[in-house]
Each structure stands twice: as structure tokens, then as C-alpha cells.
Design a protein around this motif. Structure first.
Motif, PDB file in Angstrom:
ATOM      1  N   GLY A  34       0.839  -1.188   0.000  1.00 14.40           N
ATOM      2  CA  GLY A  34       0.000   0.000   0.000  1.00 14.40           C
ATOM      3  C   GLY A  34       0.877   1.242   0.000  1.00 14.40           C
ATOM      4  O   GLY A  34       1.976   1.232   0.558  1.00 14.40           O
ATOM      5  N   LEU A  37       0.218   6.833   3.588  1.00 17.69           N
ATOM      6  CA  LEU A  37      -0.297   8.192   3.729  1.00 17.69           C
ATOM      7  C   LEU A  37       0.387   8.937   4.863  1.00 17.69           C
ATOM      8  O   LEU A  37       0.438  10.168   4.855  1.00 17.69           O
ATOM      9  CB  LEU A  37      -1.806   8.157   4.000  1.00 17.69           C
ATOM     10  CG  LEU A  37      -2.685   7.633   2.871  1.00 17.69           C
ATOM     11  CD1 LEU A  37      -4.125   7.510   3.355  1.00 17.69           C
ATOM     12  CD2 LEU A  37      -2.591   8.530   1.653  1.00 17.69           C
ATOM     13  N   GLU A  69      -5.558  -3.606   9.112  1.00 19.57           N
ATOM     14  CA  GLU A  69      -4.784  -3.424   7.880  1.00 19.57           C
ATOM     15  C   GLU A  69      -5.323  -4.200   6.679  1.00 19.57           C
ATOM     16  O   GLU A  69      -5.093  -3.804   5.543  1.00 19.57           O
ATOM     17  CB  GLU A  69      -3.329  -3.827   8.128  1.00 19.57           C
ATOM     18  CG  GLU A  69      -2.619  -2.941   9.126  1.00 19.57           C
ATOM     19  CD  GLU A  69      -2.237  -1.590   8.546  1.00 19.57           C
ATOM     20  OE1 GLU A  69      -1.611  -1.556   7.479  1.00 19.57           O
ATOM     21  OE2 GLU A  69      -2.579  -0.569   9.165  1.00 19.57           O
ATOM     22  N   LEU A 119      -9.736  -4.062   2.209  1.00 23.73           N
ATOM     23  CA  LEU A 119      -8.618  -3.171   2.522  1.00 23.73           C
ATOM     24  C   LEU A 119      -9.087  -1.767   2.882  1.00 23.73           C
ATOM     25  O   LEU A 119      -9.723  -1.096   2.067  1.00 23.73           O
ATOM     26  CB  LEU A 119      -7.646  -3.134   1.343  1.00 23.73           C
ATOM     27  CG  LEU A 119      -7.058  -4.500   0.970  1.00 23.73           C
ATOM     28  CD1 LEU A 119      -6.310  -4.407  -0.347  1.00 23.73           C
ATOM     29  CD2 LEU A 119      -6.176  -5.026   2.079  1.00 23.73           C
ATOM     30  N   PRO A 120      -8.767  -1.318   4.092  1.00 22.46           N
ATOM     31  CA  PRO A 120      -9.157   0.028   4.512  1.00 22.46           C
ATOM     32  C   PRO A 120      -8.205   1.074   3.933  1.00 22.46           C
ATOM     33  O   PRO A 120      -7.110   0.750   3.478  1.00 22.46           O
ATOM     34  CB  PRO A 120      -9.028  -0.032   6.040  1.00 22.46           C
ATOM     35  CG  PRO A 120      -7.985  -1.076   6.273  1.00 22.46           C
ATOM     36  CD  PRO A 120      -8.106  -2.068   5.141  1.00 22.46           C
ATOM     37  N   GLY A 121      -8.603   2.335   3.977  1.00 22.19           N
ATOM     38  CA  GLY A 121      -7.791   3.371   3.370  1.00 22.19           C
ATOM     39  C   GLY A 121      -7.234   4.395   4.334  1.00 22.19           C
ATOM     40  O   GLY A 121      -6.824   5.466   3.906  1.00 22.19           O
ATOM     41  N   ASP A 122      -7.176   4.086   5.629  1.00 20.53           N
ATOM     42  CA  ASP A 122      -6.716   5.106   6.576  1.00 20.53           C
ATOM     43  C   ASP A 122      -5.201   5.215   6.656  1.00 20.53           C
ATOM     44  O   ASP A 122      -4.680   6.276   6.968  1.00 20.53           O
ATOM     45  CB  ASP A 122      -7.325   4.880   7.962  1.00 20.53           C
ATOM     46  CG  ASP A 122      -7.008   3.518   8.544  1.00 20.53           C
ATOM     47  OD1 ASP A 122      -6.811   2.569   7.772  1.00 20.53           O
ATOM     48  OD2 ASP A 122      -6.977   3.401   9.783  1.00 20.53           O
ATOM     49  N   HIS A 124      -3.102   3.629   4.068  1.00 14.19           N
ATOM     50  CA  HIS A 124      -2.597   3.521   2.700  1.00 14.19           C
ATOM     51  C   HIS A 124      -3.620   4.125   1.743  1.00 14.19           C
ATOM     52  O   HIS A 124      -4.800   3.799   1.813  1.00 14.19           O
ATOM     53  CB  HIS A 124      -2.345   2.058   2.332  1.00 14.19           C
ATOM     54  CG  HIS A 124      -1.339   1.391   3.218  1.00 14.19           C
ATOM     55  ND1 HIS A 124      -1.683   0.649   4.314  1.00 14.19           N
ATOM     56  CD2 HIS A 124       0.005   1.391   3.182  1.00 14.19           C
ATOM     57  CE1 HIS A 124      -0.592   0.200   4.908  1.00 14.19           C
ATOM     58  NE2 HIS A 124       0.449   0.634   4.252  1.00 14.19           N
ATOM     59  N   GLY A 125      -3.152   4.983   0.841  1.00 12.23           N
ATOM     60  CA  GLY A 125      -4.044   5.641  -0.104  1.00 12.23           C
ATOM     61  C   GLY A 125      -4.521   4.734  -1.209  1.00 12.23           C
ATOM     62  O   GLY A 125      -5.597   4.910  -1.754  1.00 12.23           O
ATOM     63  N   GLN A 126      -3.731   3.770  -1.548  1.00 12.78           N
ATOM     64  CA  GLN A 126      -4.093   2.791  -2.568  1.00 12.78           C
ATOM     65  C   GLN A 126      -3.281   1.532  -2.322  1.00 12.78           C
ATOM     66  O   GLN A 126      -2.271   1.553  -1.620  1.00 12.78           O
ATOM     67  CB  GLN A 126      -3.866   3.350  -3.967  1.00 12.78           C
ATOM     68  CG  GLN A 126      -2.424   3.717  -4.255  1.00 12.78           C
ATOM     69  CD  GLN A 126      -2.265   4.486  -5.541  1.00 12.78           C
ATOM     70  OE1 GLN A 126      -2.006   5.660  -5.518  1.00 12.78           O
ATOM     71  NE2 GLN A 126      -2.399   3.820  -6.669  1.00 12.78           N
ATOM     72  N   PHE A 127      -3.756   0.434  -2.878  1.00  8.25           N
ATOM     73  CA  PHE A 127      -3.081  -0.850  -2.745  1.00  8.25           C
ATOM     74  C   PHE A 127      -2.815  -1.413  -4.131  1.00  8.25           C
ATOM     75  O   PHE A 127      -3.536  -1.111  -5.082  1.00  8.25           O
ATOM     76  CB  PHE A 127      -3.952  -1.852  -1.972  1.00  8.25           C
ATOM     77  CG  PHE A 127      -4.091  -1.532  -0.516  1.00  8.25           C
ATOM     78  CD1 PHE A 127      -3.193  -2.033   0.403  1.00  8.25           C
ATOM     79  CD2 PHE A 127      -5.124  -0.731  -0.060  1.00  8.25           C
ATOM     80  CE1 PHE A 127      -3.315  -1.748   1.758  1.00  8.25           C
ATOM     81  CE2 PHE A 127      -5.260  -0.430   1.282  1.00  8.25           C
ATOM     82  CZ  PHE A 127      -4.360  -0.940   2.194  1.00  8.25           C
TER      83      PHE A 127
END
Length: 149
Positions: A34, A37, A69, A119-122, A124-127
Motif C-alpha cells: 500500500g 499516507l 490493515e 482493505l481500509p484506506g486510513d 494507505h491511499g491505494q493498494f
């Protein structure tokens, strides 16, 4: 146990943090990364992971970190221990000037399919899924992630 920002800054300045990293491979042996951020390692591709809290047992930390995560609660017994690593960063999560970050990381490998993850986005901005050669050669994958390969 959760720390205030002042207490956490003091810990960052005086002691290493202990964390768990999750090296997740899919059926094609690609690895989940990821784009970070937050500091440290902001902007780099990195494997999922997180800090272990004081008085938190490893098994409980693994359950919490995998849920946070990967969007899926996994037991430590489902993973293979890769080893213990050291990560050093010139900056810190609080952006306190002059304070670096030192992690002692327990890395585990898991084999999971992308469809089984939420997959959450807190953090990592993208995976994306990368093959090991991509990880080794990419300038945007953090060296501490490359160390696992």
C-alpha cells in the motif's frame, strides 16, 4: 494502552517501537503493498503492519493489526514467521522536528486471495499486488519492505 501525543513523542525520542508487518502473498506469489499516507515512509509502497501496544499479547496484536490493515481478523497461527527486522526512519508519525523513529519489526507471511480482503484506506491511499522483482527494483517501494525479499 494508548498514549497522549506528548507521551508518544517522548517514547519515539527514547525507545524503539515494536511492530508486526504482514507480507501477504496471493495465489500468483504477488505481494500486497500500500502507498503510505502517514509518516514515517509517507509516499512509499509498503507492506501492511502496525505497532504492538503495551500490555498487548502478540496473538491479540496480530488479530487487531490484521483486522485494521487487511479488513479481516487472522490468527498468528495462520502465518509463517519471516524473522525480526530493524527499521530506521529520519522522521516520525507526529512530525516532531529532530526525532527519528526506530522499529523492531516481527514480520509474518500470509497466503491470501485479494477477494478475501476488505482493505481500509486510513493508512494507505491505494493498494496493489507486486511481484517480487517489481518490489526489488522499484524506486517507490521503501527499502524496509525490500528487505523482506
Amino acid at each position: 494502552m494508548f498514549l497522549s501525543s506528548d507521551d508518544f513523542a517522548h517514547v519515539l525520542n527514547c525507545a524503539p517501537l515494536v511492530s508486526i508487518d504482514l507480507v501477504v502473498r496471493d495465489g500468483d506469489a504477488r505481494v500486497l503493498v500500500g502507498r503510505r499516507l502517514n509518516r514515517p515512509a509517507r509516499g512509499f509502497w509498503f507492506v501492511p503492519g502496525g505497532r504492538i501496544y503495551k500490555e498487548e499479547r502478540l496473538d491479540d496484536a496480530f488479530l487487531r493489526i490484521s483486522q485494521a490493515e487487511l479488513g479481516r481478523t487472522l490468527a498468528r497461527e495462520e502465518a509463517d514467521l519471516l524473522g525480526v527486522y530493524e527499521h530506521f526512519y529520519d522522521d516520525n508519525a507526529l512530525d516532531v522536528p529532530g526525532v527519528n523513529t526506530h522499529y523492531v519489526v516481527i514480520a509474518y507471511q500470509l497466503h491470501l486471495e485479494a477477494a478475501s480482503l476488505a482493505l481500509p484506506g486510513d493508512q494507505h491511499g491505494q493498494f496493489q499486488w507486486m511481484d517480487v522483482d517489481q518490489i526489488r527494483t522499484s524506486a517507490t517501494v521503501h527499502p524496509n519492505t525490500k528487505a523482506y525479499f
